[in-house]
Design a protein around this motif. Structure first.
Motif, mmCIF file in Angstrom:
data_model
loop_
_atom_site.group_PDB
_atom_site.id
_atom_site.type_symbol
_atom_site.label_atom_id
_atom_site.label_comp_id
_atom_site.label_asym_id
_atom_site.label_seq_id
_atom_site.Cartn_x
_atom_site.Cartn_y
_atom_site.Cartn_z
ATOM 1 N N ASP A 176 19.481 -4.282 -27.029
ATOM 2 C CA ASP A 176 19.642 -3.253 -27.301
ATOM 3 C C ASP A 176 18.412 -2.325 -28.600
ATOM 4 N N ASP A 198 16.303 -1.169 -25.130
ATOM 5 C CA ASP A 198 17.755 -0.618 -24.760
ATOM 6 C C ASP A 198 17.511 0.002 -23.272
ATOM 7 N N ARG A 199 18.162 -0.151 -22.331
ATOM 8 C CA ARG A 199 18.436 0.887 -21.150
ATOM 9 C C ARG A 199 17.988 2.038 -21.394
ATOM 10 N N GLU A 232 15.710 -4.172 -20.148
ATOM 11 C CA GLU A 232 17.222 -3.619 -19.313
ATOM 12 C C GLU A 232 17.221 -3.141 -19.355
HETATM 13 MG MG MG Z 1 22.697 -2.290 -23.699
#
Ligand code: MG
Ligand code: C2E
Ligand code: MG
Ligand code: MG
Length: 280
Positions: A176, A198-199, A232
């Motif tokens: 993240d 992080d997405r 991600e």
């Molecule tokens: Mg995450």
């Protein structure tokens, strides 16, 4: 507590936040029982190597299938378990499953396990992980520990423990990345081998020039520091192509595959040799 929650017209997730604590206590009491009864299982989300265009492994994600309450998401139960100092049993349970499941697979496949920051620096990880790798004859390089930056910085004891895990040969990923506290100071102090963006940034690179610049620069920075980069939350071909152009190493997200039970992950692997001994 469940009936009371239903009477008040609340979904039980909301009730956790409202309650005087009784629901939390029963949830925690349930967790120990649930682990012992196999209700807590591990889903695997594939990780895709952009250079070789192959699945290179998976992330292990805890799932709790509660007999009465249905599936409980980790975002909900993990913070409660952490707050109450009960994260150790869950962590070791997930590590054990992941190592056992992957030890049988092709040696090019690696597995990543999420480790709460609260588990680090208490000297409770190195010996169990060493013993599990030995028991299942798995190479330490095939295991990655994903550590999320959190309110609590690693501290001296934490860094020492991470260094000892590195000495075992285990990979350390900063999960993240970009959210929370850490950012640049983590990059300097943690003995990491991987950075996981992080997405919330990844998902915006299609639509936002500034987010694309942040991700592109982060990848360059990570590479300059010798880290492997994972993105991600990749949920489209367009995002995949952008990340490829940015020289990102590995991607993960619904576009590649959702978290699934082990057998569904294995079914996606290209050759039968990958699944050689997995029936046991
Ligand atoms: Mg995450
Ligand atoms: P994480 O480590 O950042 O894991 C990624 C989360 O994003 C997973 O949620 C995954 O299902 C979700 N995800 C993956 N790809 C996509 C995508 O393309 N779009 C969207 N919208 N979501 C995507 P999940 O499984 O609910 O896990 C949530 C968090 O719970 C994890 O975030 C991790 O921090 C924590 N967690 C899960 N299992 C464990 C565990 O065994 N131990 C610890 N300490 N934490 C865990
Ligand atoms: Mg993770
Ligand atoms: Mg993550």
């Amino acid at each position: 507590a469940a009936e009371r929650a239903a009477q008040r017209g609340l979904n039980w997730e909301k009730y956790v936040a409202d309650d005087d604590g009784s629901w939390r206590l029963s949830l925690l009491g349930d967790l120990d029982r649930a682990i012992d009864h196999g209700e807590v299982w591990v889903a695997y989300q594939p990780k895709f190597d952009l250079a070789t265009r192959t699945l290179m492994g998976a992330e292990a994600l805890a799932r709790w299938s509660h007999p009465e309450r249905g599936d409980i998401r980790p975002d909900l139960f993990i913070p409660i378990v952490e707050e109450n100092g009960r994260i150790e049993k869950l962590t070791l349970h997930v590590l054990h499953q992941a190592i056992r499941d992957f030890s049988d697979l092709d040696e090019n496949l690696s597995v990543a396990v999420n480790i709460s920051m609260r588990m680090i620096g208490r000297n409770r990880l190195v010996e169990p992980i060493r013993a599990m790798l030995e028991r299942y004859h798995m190479d330490a390089q095939r295991l990655t520990l994903e550590i999320t930056e959190s309110a609590a910085p690693a501290g001296e004891a934490g860094i020492q423990e991470l260094n000892r895990l590195r000495e075992l040969g285990v990979n350390i990923s900063i999960d993240d990345y970009g959210t929370g506290q850490s950012t640049l100071s983590y990059l300097k102090t943690l003995p990491a081998t991987e950075l996981k963006i992080d997405r919330s940034f990844v998902q915006l690179i299609r639509s936002s020039k500034s987010d694309a610049t942040v991700v592109d620069s982060t990848i360059k920075l990570a590479h300059a520091l010798g880290l492997r980069v994972v993105a991600e939350g990749v949920d489209s071909e367009e995002t995949l192509a952008l990340l490829e152009a940015m020289d990102c190493d590995i991607i993960q997200g619904f576009h590649i595959g959702e978290p699934t039970p082990l057998h569904a992950f294995l079914a996606r692997l290209p050759t039968p040799s990958h699944r050689a001994a997995s029936a046991s």
